[in-house]
Design an enzyme around this catalytic site. Structure first.
Site, PDB file in Angstrom:
ATOM      1  N   LYS A  16       2.187  11.268  32.725  1.00  0.00           N
ATOM      2  CA  LYS A  16       0.673  11.875  32.185  1.00  0.00           C
ATOM      3  C   LYS A  16       0.233  10.830  31.126  1.00  0.00           C
ATOM      4  O   LYS A  16      -0.609  10.516  30.847  1.00  0.00           O
ATOM      5  CB  LYS A  16       0.589  12.842  31.867  1.00  0.00           C
ATOM      6  CG  LYS A  16       0.369  13.916  32.573  1.00  0.00           C
ATOM      7  CD  LYS A  16       0.075  15.530  32.297  1.00  0.00           C
ATOM      8  CE  LYS A  16       0.705  15.744  31.431  1.00  0.00           C
ATOM      9  NZ  LYS A  16       1.478  16.057  31.094  1.00  0.00           N
ATOM     10  N   ARG A  91      -3.531  23.920  29.960  1.00  0.00           N
ATOM     11  CA  ARG A  91      -2.391  24.193  30.399  1.00  0.00           C
ATOM     12  C   ARG A  91      -2.301  25.609  31.169  1.00  0.00           C
ATOM     13  O   ARG A  91      -0.713  26.059  31.661  1.00  0.00           O
ATOM     14  CB  ARG A  91      -0.590  23.781  29.360  1.00  0.00           C
ATOM     15  CG  ARG A  91      -0.431  22.397  29.543  1.00  0.00           C
ATOM     16  CD  ARG A  91       1.003  22.765  27.850  1.00  0.00           C
ATOM     17  NE  ARG A  91       1.726  22.254  28.138  1.00  0.00           N
ATOM     18  CZ  ARG A  91       1.666  20.830  27.569  1.00  0.00           C
ATOM     19  NH1 ARG A  91       0.551  20.526  27.283  1.00  0.00           N
ATOM     20  NH2 ARG A  91       2.466  20.331  27.487  1.00  0.00           N
ATOM     21  N   ARG A 125      13.698   8.723  27.802  1.00  0.00           N
ATOM     22  CA  ARG A 125      12.794   8.784  27.301  1.00  0.00           C
ATOM     23  C   ARG A 125      13.007   8.770  25.664  1.00  0.00           C
ATOM     24  O   ARG A 125      14.219   9.391  24.857  1.00  0.00           O
ATOM     25  CB  ARG A 125      11.795  10.194  27.454  1.00  0.00           C
ATOM     26  CG  ARG A 125      10.915   9.583  26.432  1.00  0.00           C
ATOM     27  CD  ARG A 125       9.100  10.336  27.307  1.00  0.00           C
ATOM     28  NE  ARG A 125       9.582  11.358  26.371  1.00  0.00           N
ATOM     29  CZ  ARG A 125       8.153  12.688  27.133  1.00  0.00           C
ATOM     30  NH1 ARG A 125       6.903  11.748  27.432  1.00  0.00           N
ATOM     31  NH2 ARG A 125       8.476  13.695  27.521  1.00  0.00           N
ATOM     32  N   ARG A 158      13.167  13.301  21.276  1.00  0.00           N
ATOM     33  CA  ARG A 158      12.389  14.594  21.410  1.00  0.00           C
ATOM     34  C   ARG A 158      13.191  15.926  21.046  1.00  0.00           C
ATOM     35  O   ARG A 158      13.673  15.935  22.671  1.00  0.00           O
ATOM     36  CB  ARG A 158      11.323  14.729  21.876  1.00  0.00           C
ATOM     37  CG  ARG A 158       9.874  13.516  21.281  1.00  0.00           C
ATOM     38  CD  ARG A 158       9.137  13.954  22.378  1.00  0.00           C
ATOM     39  NE  ARG A 158       8.496  14.912  23.055  1.00  0.00           N
ATOM     40  CZ  ARG A 158       7.718  14.525  23.387  1.00  0.00           C
ATOM     41  NH1 ARG A 158       6.473  13.926  24.154  1.00  0.00           N
ATOM     42  NH2 ARG A 158       7.195  16.274  24.225  1.00  0.00           N
ATOM     43  N   ARG A 169      10.747  23.603  29.276  1.00  0.00           N
ATOM     44  CA  ARG A 169       9.445  23.222  29.678  1.00  0.00           C
ATOM     45  C   ARG A 169       9.279  23.195  31.391  1.00  0.00           C
ATOM     46  O   ARG A 169       7.589  23.462  31.726  1.00  0.00           O
ATOM     47  CB  ARG A 169       9.288  21.558  28.719  1.00  0.00           C
ATOM     48  CG  ARG A 169       9.670  22.053  27.350  1.00  0.00           C
ATOM     49  CD  ARG A 169       9.374  21.003  26.837  1.00  0.00           C
ATOM     50  NE  ARG A 169       8.240  19.577  27.053  1.00  0.00           N
ATOM     51  CZ  ARG A 169       8.483  18.393  27.282  1.00  0.00           C
ATOM     52  NH1 ARG A 169       9.842  17.726  27.424  1.00  0.00           N
ATOM     53  NH2 ARG A 169       7.727  17.390  27.246  1.00  0.00           N
TER      54      ARG A 169
HETATM   55  P1  AMP Z   1       3.125  17.406  25.877  1.00  0.00           P
HETATM   56  O1  AMP Z   1       3.659  16.083  24.852  1.00  0.00           O
HETATM   57  O2  AMP Z   1       1.967  17.474  26.307  1.00  0.00           O
HETATM   58  O3  AMP Z   1       4.346  18.044  26.412  1.00  0.00           O
HETATM   59  O4  AMP Z   1       3.167  18.766  24.542  1.00  0.00           O
HETATM   60  C1  AMP Z   1       4.644  19.036  23.943  1.00  0.00           C
HETATM   61  C2  AMP Z   1       3.889  20.014  23.205  1.00  0.00           C
HETATM   62  O5  AMP Z   1       3.049  20.917  22.509  1.00  0.00           O
HETATM   63  C3  AMP Z   1       4.289  21.291  24.392  1.00  0.00           C
HETATM   64  O6  AMP Z   1       5.886  21.815  25.064  1.00  0.00           O
HETATM   65  C4  AMP Z   1       3.942  22.695  23.744  1.00  0.00           C
HETATM   66  O7  AMP Z   1       4.884  23.079  22.458  1.00  0.00           O
HETATM   67  C5  AMP Z   1       2.661  21.558  23.048  1.00  0.00           C
HETATM   68  N1  AMP Z   1       1.451  21.788  23.806  1.00  0.00           N
HETATM   69  C6  AMP Z   1       0.809  20.960  23.792  1.00  0.00           C
HETATM   70  N2  AMP Z   1      -0.144  21.540  24.361  1.00  0.00           N
HETATM   71  C7  AMP Z   1      -0.168  22.496  24.668  1.00  0.00           C
HETATM   72  C8  AMP Z   1      -1.208  23.079  25.185  1.00  0.00           C
HETATM   73  N3  AMP Z   1      -2.289  23.177  25.762  1.00  0.00           N
HETATM   74  N4  AMP Z   1      -1.213  25.009  25.236  1.00  0.00           N
HETATM   75  C9  AMP Z   1       0.051  25.420  24.242  1.00  0.00           C
HETATM   76  N5  AMP Z   1       0.556  24.107  23.959  1.00  0.00           N
HETATM   77  C10 AMP Z   1       0.803  23.079  23.996  1.00  0.00           C
END
Ligand code: AMP
Length: 216
Positions: A16, A91, A125, A158, A169
């Site tokens: 993404k 989400r 990654r 990360r 996740r």
């Molecule tokens: P991502 O980079 O999109 O995988 O996001 C990394 C982390 O940020 C996720 O595992 C959540 O802890 C938090 N996060 C990102 N977007 C959201 C969202 N829309 N709602 C809740 N937590 C989020």
């Protein structure tokens, strides 16, 4: 002109982030990544960063009230007048309902890929803790081992790309986000993209699908 709100859906590791950066240029909409907004808050040790740091490392979701507020402020910025390309938000159905109240979703691209391929991708990654750039030990290695091409900082895995956090996740994704797919599919705005294809094919397919869902 009404705002064009394009949502990218897909499990963590589906590509993404990479797609969002390229697609954002092609369709001329700013890339809004909630994950990156949170990570930059943690890096900069802001009040928000202190609130969400532990949640991020555990792979759980940040509470909706905090997330909705951050997105609302971001979409109010001048560069989002025509809309935005949303990466990682909404989400949950609750987030989608809130977003609809201030910026209704016009198109959704759903990246399709299975869990085994995701685990393989995420375990390689590497990200830059300083500027946020993303690399992969096999598919997109930095020029110099574990050093960021952009800013020269040491790259790191990360905390939420560690195997236990990836599993958490994916569980969260399957439990909550698939409901969103159903919602958007019922509205007729969702299109599926094969995320196992190469990045340029994924990009071209996305541009074409988007033109068909939301003609500019
Ligand atoms: P991502 O980079 O999109 O995988 O996001 C990394 C982390 O940020 C996720 O595992 C959540 O802890 C938090 N996060 C990102 N977007 C959201 C969202 N829309 N709602 C809740 N937590 C989020």
């Amino acid at each position: 002109m009404s705002k064009q709100i394009v949502v990218l859906l897909g499990p963590p590791g589906a590509g993404k982030g990479t797609l969002a950066v390229q697609l954002s240029e092609r369709v001329e909409l700013p890339h809004v990544s909630t994950g990156e907004l949170f990570r930059s808050a943690v890096r900069n040790q802001t009040e928000l960063g202190r609130q969400v740091g532990d949640v991020l490392s555990s792979g759980q979701l940040v509470p909706d009230e905090i997330t909705n507020q951050i997105v609302r402020e971001r979409l109010d910025a001048a560069d989002c007048t025509n809309g935005a390309l949303m990466d990682g938000y909404p989400r949950t159905v609750a987030q989608a309902v809130t977003l609809d109240q201030f910026a209704p979703v016009t198109a959704v691209l759903s990246l399709v890929i299975d869990d085994d391929e995701i685990v393989r991708r995420l375990s390689g990654r590497l990200t830059c803790p300083s500027c946020g750039a993303i690399y992969h030990s096999e598919h997109h290695p930095p020029a110099k081992l574990e050093v960021c091409d952009n800013c020269g900082a040491d790259l790191a895995q990360r905390a939420d790309d560690q195997p236990e956090a990836v599993a958490a996740r994916l569980r969260v994704y399957h439990a909550q986000t698939e409901e969103l797919e159903r919602l958007f599919r019922e509205r007729g705005v969702l299109r599926e993209v094969d995320a196992t294809a190469g990045p340029s094919e994924v990009l071209e397919e996305s541009v074409a699908l988007l033109a068909a869902v939301a003609p500019s």
